[in-house]
Write an enzyme that holds these catalytic residues in place. Sequence first.
Site: not given
Length: 274
Positions: A55-57, A109-110, A148
């Site tokens: 998983k990756l931003s 990304t946030a 989240h």
Amino acid sequence: MRLTLGFSPCPNDTFIFDALVNGLIPTAGLEFEVVLEDVETLNRWATEGRLDITKLSFSALLPLTQTYALLRSGAALGRGVGPLLVAREAIPLDQLSDKPIAIPGVQTTANLLFSLAFPQAQNKTEVIFSDVATSILSGTFDAGLMIHEGRFTYERQGLVKLLDLGQWWEQTSGAPIPLGGIVMKRTYGPALYEKVNALIAQSLAYAWRRYPDLSDFITDHAQEMEPDVMRSHIDLYVNDFTTDLGPEGERALSVLQQKAQAAGLAPAGTTFFW
């Protein structure tokens, strides 16, 4: 063949991968060594090429597309799914530039969205996403980015919303918000890439057939243990884009890339897919 696979303990990720990693669907001769970590740890590890699949931003992927190819299944992307900027009390947005801000990772990304919206706000410190609320409430930071489960729990923790960065993104870009995806090392080639992509889609389909039941794999790893919060999390972050990004998802990634490049926050020449 044995592959390392990293994803977060959040309900949307454990929901997607439950069947794949727990032997609930055939895996076509593949075995997976699972690593559960917060997304910023996975982002950092990706810069080292530590895991085969992770998983990756999407923000973290922008400079890593020569190493990793984005799978079309497993992504977190949509509308109304963005990070929230929260605080103990209301703060005028034009006064954020000098305020200490807690972020869930430089490569998330946030943080990219916050940087695009508030380029002058540079007093930022990384905090594990699950500790952002307590670090604000303790007075260490004036504001912070909730991702989240925090999207559903910030009010009960005594925090107020300053800005929904997802809404800001949708209004300024006209595109769904791309948060994160599942990537695989390009050294494995397109045939294995397609095989893994199909398995993730099958694992997700299995999970939807059981829903709204929540498996022990989901509940045991969730930061927020209330079933209604876990289901709200899944309902929001797991959608049609998770099954397949499709043309609209591809366009959203292209818009994110263009805006990040224009702000000097991403390199040129990004190719996401095989």
